[in-house]
Motif scaffolding. Structure first.
Motif, PDB file in Angstrom:
ATOM      1  N   UNK A  98       0.829  -1.191   0.000  1.00  0.00           N
ATOM      2  CA  UNK A  98       0.000   0.000   0.000  1.00  0.00           C
ATOM      3  C   UNK A  98       0.876   1.258   0.000  1.00  0.00           C
ATOM      4  N   UNK A  99       2.021   1.171   0.649  1.00  0.00           N
ATOM      5  CA  UNK A  99       2.922   2.328   0.669  1.00  0.00           C
ATOM      6  C   UNK A  99       3.405   2.652  -0.746  1.00  0.00           C
ATOM      7  N   UNK A 100       3.720   1.625  -1.515  1.00  0.00           N
ATOM      8  CA  UNK A 100       4.177   1.871  -2.891  1.00  0.00           C
ATOM      9  C   UNK A 100       3.019   2.394  -3.726  1.00  0.00           C
ATOM     10  N   UNK A 101       1.864   1.751  -3.562  1.00  0.00           N
ATOM     11  CA  UNK A 101       0.719   2.098  -4.393  1.00  0.00           C
ATOM     12  C   UNK A 101       0.288   3.546  -4.199  1.00  0.00           C
ATOM     13  N   UNK A 102       0.314   3.992  -2.946  1.00  0.00           N
ATOM     14  CA  UNK A 102      -0.208   5.326  -2.666  1.00  0.00           C
ATOM     15  C   UNK A 102       0.817   6.426  -2.970  1.00  0.00           C
ATOM     16  N   UNK A 103       2.060   6.040  -3.212  1.00  0.00           N
ATOM     17  CA  UNK A 103       3.084   7.054  -3.493  1.00  0.00           C
ATOM     18  C   UNK A 103       3.545   6.972  -4.947  1.00  0.00           C
ATOM     19  N   UNK A 104       4.499   6.070  -5.209  1.00  0.00           N
ATOM     20  CA  UNK A 104       5.022   5.950  -6.561  1.00  0.00           C
ATOM     21  C   UNK A 104       3.915   5.531  -7.532  1.00  0.00           C
ATOM     22  N   UNK A 105       3.018   4.670  -7.063  1.00  0.00           N
ATOM     23  CA  UNK A 105       1.924   4.201  -7.914  1.00  0.00           C
ATOM     24  C   UNK A 105       1.020   5.350  -8.320  1.00  0.00           C
ATOM     25  N   UNK A 106       0.645   6.179  -7.339  1.00  0.00           N
ATOM     26  CA  UNK A 106      -0.239   7.303  -7.622  1.00  0.00           C
ATOM     27  C   UNK A 106       0.423   8.284  -8.586  1.00  0.00           C
ATOM     28  N   UNK A 107       1.728   8.448  -8.423  1.00  0.00           N
ATOM     29  CA  UNK A 107       2.432   9.361  -9.325  1.00  0.00           C
ATOM     30  C   UNK A 107       2.466   8.777 -10.739  1.00  0.00           C
ATOM     31  N   UNK A 108       2.726   7.474 -10.826  1.00  0.00           N
ATOM     32  CA  UNK A 108       2.823   6.841 -12.132  1.00  0.00           C
ATOM     33  C   UNK A 108       1.469   6.828 -12.850  1.00  0.00           C
ATOM     34  N   UNK A 109       0.388   6.777 -12.084  1.00  0.00           N
ATOM     35  CA  UNK A 109      -0.946   6.792 -12.702  1.00  0.00           C
ATOM     36  C   UNK A 109      -1.436   8.217 -12.969  1.00  0.00           C
ATOM     37  N   UNK A 110      -0.544   9.197 -12.797  1.00  0.00           N
ATOM     38  CA  UNK A 110      -0.863  10.605 -13.067  1.00  0.00           C
ATOM     39  C   UNK A 110      -1.940  11.167 -12.150  1.00  0.00           C
ATOM     40  N   UNK A 111      -2.121  10.555 -10.985  1.00  0.00           N
ATOM     41  CA  UNK A 111      -3.155  11.057 -10.079  1.00  0.00           C
ATOM     42  C   UNK A 111      -2.569  12.068  -9.096  1.00  0.00           C
ATOM     43  N   UNK A 112      -1.247  11.997  -8.888  1.00  0.00           N
ATOM     44  CA  UNK A 112      -0.654  12.822  -7.828  1.00  0.00           C
ATOM     45  C   UNK A 112      -0.677  14.313  -8.151  1.00  0.00           C
ATOM     46  N   UNK A 113      -0.343  14.670  -9.397  1.00  0.00           N
ATOM     47  CA  UNK A 113      -0.277  16.097  -9.723  1.00  0.00           C
ATOM     48  C   UNK A 113      -1.635  16.764  -9.525  1.00  0.00           C
ATOM     49  N   UNK A 114      -2.677  16.045  -9.956  1.00  0.00           N
ATOM     50  CA  UNK A 114      -4.016  16.614  -9.836  1.00  0.00           C
ATOM     51  C   UNK A 114      -4.396  16.846  -8.372  1.00  0.00           C
ATOM     52  N   UNK A 115      -3.923  15.955  -7.496  1.00  0.00           N
ATOM     53  CA  UNK A 115      -4.214  16.126  -6.076  1.00  0.00           C
ATOM     54  C   UNK A 115      -3.426  17.311  -5.513  1.00  0.00           C
ATOM     55  N   UNK A 116      -2.192  17.455  -5.974  1.00  0.00           N
ATOM     56  CA  UNK A 116      -1.351  18.533  -5.440  1.00  0.00           C
ATOM     57  C   UNK A 116      -1.884  19.910  -5.823  1.00  0.00           C
ATOM     58  N   UNK A 117      -2.700  19.998  -6.881  1.00  0.00           N
ATOM     59  CA  UNK A 117      -3.219  21.325  -7.252  1.00  0.00           C
ATOM     60  C   UNK A 117      -4.617  21.563  -6.702  1.00  0.00           C
ATOM     61  N   UNK A 118      -5.079  20.680  -5.828  1.00  0.00           N
ATOM     62  CA  UNK A 118      -6.339  20.936  -5.124  1.00  0.00           C
ATOM     63  C   UNK A 118      -6.033  21.795  -3.889  1.00  0.00           C
ATOM     64  N   UNK A 119      -7.063  22.428  -3.321  1.00  0.00           N
ATOM     65  CA  UNK A 119      -6.791  23.296  -2.155  1.00  0.00           C
ATOM     66  C   UNK A 119      -6.494  22.505  -0.886  1.00  0.00           C
ATOM     67  N   UNK A 120      -5.389  21.783  -0.897  1.00  0.00           N
ATOM     68  CA  UNK A 120      -4.962  21.045   0.288  1.00  0.00           C
ATOM     69  C   UNK A 120      -3.483  21.350   0.500  1.00  0.00           C
ATOM     70  N   UNK A 121      -3.007  21.132   1.737  1.00  0.00           N
ATOM     71  CA  UNK A 121      -1.575  21.314   1.964  1.00  0.00           C
ATOM     72  C   UNK A 121      -0.890  19.957   1.813  1.00  0.00           C
ATOM     73  N   UNK A 122       0.391  19.991   1.490  1.00  0.00           N
ATOM     74  CA  UNK A 122       1.151  18.747   1.346  1.00  0.00           C
ATOM     75  C   UNK A 122       1.178  18.000   2.676  1.00  0.00           C
ATOM     76  N   UNK A 123       1.200  18.760   3.782  1.00  0.00           N
ATOM     77  CA  UNK A 123       1.214  18.137   5.101  1.00  0.00           C
ATOM     78  C   UNK A 123      -0.041  17.292   5.311  1.00  0.00           C
TER      79      UNK A 123
END
Lengths: 244, 388
Positions: B198-223
């Motif tokens: 799950x650690x891989x899936x939610x990090x590198x996996x999410x980035x590889x599936x192009x889901x991470x960038x979209x989350x980072x531009x939502x009104x949330x903090x990285x923390x």
């Protein structure tokens, strides 16, 4: 309203943005057209508050993105170039997730999600997991999640890349409807036909600079060409990296 | 907790719980550890049974019939005298006793006799058999010596000025040290193993599936984002530890530990206490794994980094075991602290809450440093440019 002023940005020795300025008004579809590597994605990332620039500023409805990135993002809906859906979530859960990220939780979130699902006619796939969705279905889910919080400003990055004709038509109709409702729409593209078909305003970007801006007709006039395609080539200096 | 964080957390947990492959992995591991432990113990118990016959090769048996008889009384029999099935495992490289031709004559004249015993000390499984043969020979030697002294009118007790009666005050529970050591390693491992997928899936996996960038531009903090991922991943780690403990409790019921003089009980309260004590470690494991996975450039690279993190729960207790002098601070080291706690709880020893508490705080502090560092990394230009 979206505006960037005098953006300059280097990546190492490469100048990605060079005093780039443009403005996208409410009630208009504004297209950023430029070849691959012209700085379109970098400019959008500055607008989202992901990247910082050496000079200049970006504004979303009078909010300075660098100073208040979260407030600015609340007024943005983003349609990315690649559809990264969570395949273990249903379409409804996926859209509700984005509603929640914009503060719409509980009943408000459900209502907003239900409303956008009906608007985009997603009812029949709403409670299916997104794994195995067709490209058209994925596009609709991504569109729904970008619009679920009813943002005033809507940004699309290379929106029709890889889309079939039907999906492209649906997307274009949505954009026209949003424009008519007074929203500000900005989209980047390297596909000329798309820009010509949709945009009220065109901003031509090359090598990190705005080389021309105006309505398609104005651009033709400015370059002394009758065809839009010829106008672009004349503006950019080459047709490399532009798709007809 | 604000509503955005709740949304993030809810999604991470739903996503993790629906990842069947990851859950199956965690479940299989929880099953695998205790079963291995139980079968190892069963094997050890089977080998330990003292009254089981040992077959050895006796060369020159005809010169010493009494000695052979004495060995037989201790269930040490010459090869060829028992059933073929029973003898089979003793036939290969047999324990060999060589009795010289001069045995009888030398014994009669009370001269020294040289016996040779051929054993292979590298063969761990035969160690107890070797000991039994040596002890049986020694015992008969002592018997002979006693007779000789008595015949010469000497009190044989003169040769033994004192006798030592060894009394082991280790309780049956404390004797379970080896079992507990193994259990501790399995539980610690399970915390790390259960969360990897799950650690891989939610990090590198999410980035590889192009889901991470979209989350980072939502009104949330990285923390907020990292916090939610951290909690979801560590929940899975704790679940892994909990399942391993439950399985151990279940499986150990089938092992006749009493035969080894080991008292072992893993009741509900112990399971809950250990699981709670594993929480800081699970958070540390999650932070460490997310950190490694986010540093990787691709999903595959993340997988190889993360498989290295599983070495942590193996190496730290191992290193501590081999420390000649354990300074106090060793008990505060993440992993070592939790490992010590499991052993104390399971052995029924008094728990040093101060060092456990310090260990937990230190573990959490390290996790916080890693998470903070990760949050900073994710905001960096390099990370953003790596998104596409």
């Amino acid at each position: 309203m979206l505006e960037v002023r005098q953006l300059t940005k280097h990546f190492g020795d490469i100048k990605a943005l060079d005093q780039l300025s443009f403005r996208a008004e409410d009630g208009q579809i504004t297209g950023i057209l430029g070849p691959n590597g012209a700085g379109k994605t970098t400019a959008l990332r500055v607008l989202y508050g992901l990247l910082k620039t050496e000079t200049g500023s970006a504004q979303v409805d009078d909010i300075d993105v660098a100073k208040e990135p979260l407030a600015a993002r609340r007024k943005l809906g983003v349609f990315p170039d690649k559809f990264g859906l969570y395949e273990r979530l249903t379409a409804f859960e996926q859209i509700a997730y984005f509603a929640g990220l914009h503060g719409l939780t509980g009943n408000a979130g459900k209502a907003a999600t239900q409303a956008i699902i009906e608007k985009l006619s997603l009812q029949d796939i709403a409670h299916r997991r997104t794994q195995g969705f067709s490209q058209g279905q994925r596009m609709k889910v991504v569109l729904a999640q970008a619009l679920v919080h009813q943002p005033q400003n809507f940004v699309l990055d290379e929106p029709t890349r890889g889309l079939d004709v039907m999906s492209t038509r649906i997307l274009r109709q949505q954009l026209r409807d949003l424009r008519d409702a007074g929203h500000c729409i900005l989209f980047s593209s390297h596909v000329m036909q798309e820009v010509a078909a949709l945009c009220d305003q065109v901003i031509v970007v090359a090598q990190g600079r705005v080389v021309a801006a105006g309505t398609p007709e104005q651009l033709c006039e400015q370059t002394g060409q009758t065809q839009l395609e010829e106008a672009f080539v004349a503006l950019i200096g080459s047709d490399e990296g532009i798709a007809a | 907790m604000n509503s955005v964080f709740q949304t993030l957390l809810y999604k991470e947990i739903i996503d993790a719980m629906r990842d069947r492959r990851a859950l199956m992995g965690a479940l299989l591991y929880a099953l695998f550890g205790p079963v291995i432990l139980a079968s190892a113990l069963n094997f050890a118990i089977a080998n330990k049974e003292d009254d089981k016959a040992i077959y050895i090769d006796i060369k020159g048996a005809e010169y010493a019939p009494v000695l052979v008889e004495k060995l037989a009384q201790q269930h040490i029999l010459p090869l060829g005298s028992g059933a073929a099935d029973d003898e089979e495992r003793w036939r290969e490289q047999p324990i060999t006793l060589e009795i010289p031709e001069t045995y009888r004559a030398n014994i009669e004249q009370a001269k020294k006799v040289s016996l040779s015993l051929w054993i292979n000390t590298a063969e761990e499984g035969r160690n107890s058999a070797n000991q039994r043969v040596k002890a049986a020979l020694q015992q008969y030697g002592n018997e002979l010596a006693t007779y000789r002294l008595v015949l010469r009118g000497i009190d044989p007790h003169l040769l033994a000025p004192y006798s030592v009666d060894i009394k082991d005050h280790a309780s049956a529970q404390e004797k379970s040290g080896m079992v507990m050591g193994m259990l501790a390693v399995f539980v610690l491992m399970s915390v790390f193993v259960a969360s990897t997928s799950i650690a891989i899936d939610t990090s590198a996996g999410e980035r590889e599936r192009n889901a991470l960038e979209l989350i980072l531009i939502q009104p949330i903090t990285t923390t907020q984002l990292i916090g939610a991922k951290l909690i979801a991943v560590s929940l899975l780690g704790s679940l892994g530890a909990f399942l391993t403990l439950c399985m151990t409790s279940l499986v150990m019921g089938f092992v006749p530990l009493a035969k080894m003089g080991i008292g072992f009980e893993l009741n509900a309260l112990t399971i809950i206490t250990i699981t709670l004590a594993m929480l800081p470690l699970a958070i540390f494991a999650a932070a460490f794994q997310l950190f490694c996975a986010f540093q990787a450039k691709s999903f595959k690279e993340a997988q190889s980094y993360i498989s290295l993190t599983i070495m942590v729960p193996l190496t730290i207790p191992f290193a501590v075991q081999f420390m000649p002098h354990k300074p106090d601070w060793v008990n505060w080291v993440p992993v070592a602290s939790q490992s010590g706690l499991i052993e104390s709880i399971a052995k029924g020893q008094e728990i040093d809450w101060l060092s456990i508490g310090t260990g937990a705080m230190l573990t959490l502090l390290l996790a916080a440093i890693l998470a903070g560092w990760l949050t900073r990394t994710l905001k960096s230009e390099k990370a953003i440019l790596a998104l596409s």
